[in-house]
Design an enzyme around this catalytic site. Structure first.
Site, mmCIF file in Angstrom:
data_model
loop_
_atom_site.group_PDB
_atom_site.id
_atom_site.type_symbol
_atom_site.label_atom_id
_atom_site.label_comp_id
_atom_site.label_asym_id
_atom_site.label_seq_id
_atom_site.Cartn_x
_atom_site.Cartn_y
_atom_site.Cartn_z
ATOM 1 C CG ASN A 1 37.243 45.446 24.987
ATOM 2 O OD1 ASN A 1 36.931 46.391 24.882
ATOM 3 N ND2 ASN A 1 36.692 44.686 26.120
ATOM 4 C CE LYS B 1 38.995 45.210 28.918
ATOM 5 N NZ LYS B 1 39.388 44.171 30.265
ATOM 6 C CG HIS C 1 33.810 43.110 28.461
ATOM 7 N ND1 HIS C 1 34.058 43.316 29.756
ATOM 8 C CD2 HIS C 1 34.797 42.615 27.678
ATOM 9 C CE1 HIS C 1 35.423 42.842 29.997
ATOM 10 N NE2 HIS C 1 35.882 42.592 28.743
ATOM 11 C CD GLU D 1 36.339 45.151 31.829
ATOM 12 O OE1 GLU D 1 36.055 46.024 31.089
ATOM 13 O OE2 GLU D 1 37.281 44.421 32.109
ATOM 14 C CD GLU E 1 36.774 38.682 27.349
ATOM 15 O OE1 GLU E 1 37.795 38.835 26.508
ATOM 16 O OE2 GLU E 1 36.010 39.333 27.846
ATOM 17 N N GLY F 1 42.332 40.811 33.105
ATOM 18 C CA GLY F 1 43.104 42.088 33.639
ATOM 19 C C GLY F 1 43.732 41.798 34.912
ATOM 20 C CB SER G 1 45.582 37.698 31.407
ATOM 21 O OG SER G 1 44.787 38.512 32.372
HETATM 22 P P1 13P Z 1 42.665 41.770 29.386
HETATM 23 O O1 13P Z 1 43.428 41.081 28.199
HETATM 24 O O2 13P Z 1 43.292 42.877 29.748
HETATM 25 O O3 13P Z 1 42.849 40.642 30.603
HETATM 26 O O4 13P Z 1 41.154 41.894 28.973
HETATM 27 C C1 13P Z 1 40.407 40.875 28.251
HETATM 28 C C2 13P Z 1 39.380 41.445 28.231
HETATM 29 O O5 13P Z 1 38.360 41.607 28.902
HETATM 30 C C3 13P Z 1 38.756 41.544 26.647
HETATM 31 O O6 13P Z 1 37.565 41.781 26.373
#
Ligand code: 13P
Length: 258
Positions: A13, A15, A100, A102, A172, A178, A218
């Site tokens: 992903n 982002k 997601h 976010e 997640e 992150g 992560s």
């Molecule tokens: P990270 O791997 O950067 O923690 O992000 C995970 C994520 O949100 C994947 O959708």
């Protein structure tokens, strides 16, 4: 429970990262590294809307599949700034990330809109990667299962057992995204197993056993193998580590060898 009943999927992903030339370079680096995964596991890159056409052209004829990072639930109309499922399928996009954390945190996404987007994606022939996960304080308060169970039930409302063949769920935990704080393999397995048990109640055991459940948060080149070895973790949704071809490939190889 048999892991062979379902397909392992490692999805990046990206982002809000990568311009078109950067996207092209990254996918060109990833393609040869993951070619050996063909027929063994699914490799997906979910990229910003502006990169979709480039990404599809670069990966044509390879085993790297392309996904979008969101989709609107209406077919068309006055929804400035939005992208419909038909627009994505017409391009040749196969997967789409939905719900997601976010999007839920910064853009007012709710379980109701996640559900509508999931149904719209399925009806258009896209494979939704539906994201669920608890906040840190929800885990601290001991309500992880209530939170995740509610998300799974609401987000998949009205989805049929037949349609579940095209649904991927990504667990997640929000506190792990992150942050460099990964859920331990046991913590991740516990929730992924709970999600599968919830699906078995909503649908039936065979349907639940066939759903790919990813872990995200992560996940990286160092911890992927241990997470992917767990019986209910069938893949990963990778943020930061998917932006580096070598790191992403280590995770893909962990799934190939797992
Ligand atoms: P990270 O791997 O950067 O923690 O992000 C995970 C994520 O949100 C994947 O959708």
């Amino acid at each position: 429970m048999n892991k062979n009943l379902r397909k392992a999927i490692i999805a990046g992903n990206w982002k809000m990262n990568k311009t078109r030339p950067e996207a092209k370079a990254l996918l060109e680096a990833i393609k040869p590294l993951v070619a050996n995964a063909d027929g063994k596991i699914e490799v997906v890159a979910c990229v910003p809307f502006t990169n979709l056409e480039t990404a599809l052209a670069v990966t044509e004829g390879s085993n790297v599949k392309i996904g979008a990072e969101n989709v609107h639930f209406e077919k068309s109309g006055a929804f400035t700034g939005e992208i419909s499922a038909d627009m994505l399928t017409e391009l040749g996009v196969e997967y789409v990330v939905i719900g997601h954390s976010e999007r839920r945190q910064y853009f007012g996404e709710t379980d109701e809109t996640v559900n509508k987007r999931t149904l719209a994606a399925l009806n258009a022939g896209l494979k939704p990667i539906v994201c669920v996960g608890e906040l840190k304080w929800e885990r601290v308060c001991g309500i992880t299962e209530e939170v995740v169970g509610k998300q799974v039930k609401l987000d998949l409302y009205d989805v049929t057992a037949e349609q579940m063949k095209n649904v991927v769920i990504a667990y997640e935990p929000v506190w792990a995204i992150g942050t460099g704080l990964t859920a331990t393999p046991d913590q991740a397995e516990e929730v992924c197993a709970f999600i599968r048990a919830t699906l078995a109640k909503m649908f039936d055991q065979a349907t639940a056993d066939a759903v790919t459940i990813q872990y995200g948060g992560s996940m990286n080149a160092k911890n992927a193998a241990e997470l992917l070895a767990k019986p209910n973790i069938d893949g990963g949704l990778i943020g930061g580590a998917s932006l580096k071809a070598e790191d992403f490939n280590v995770i893909v190889q962990a799934a190939v060898n797992g």
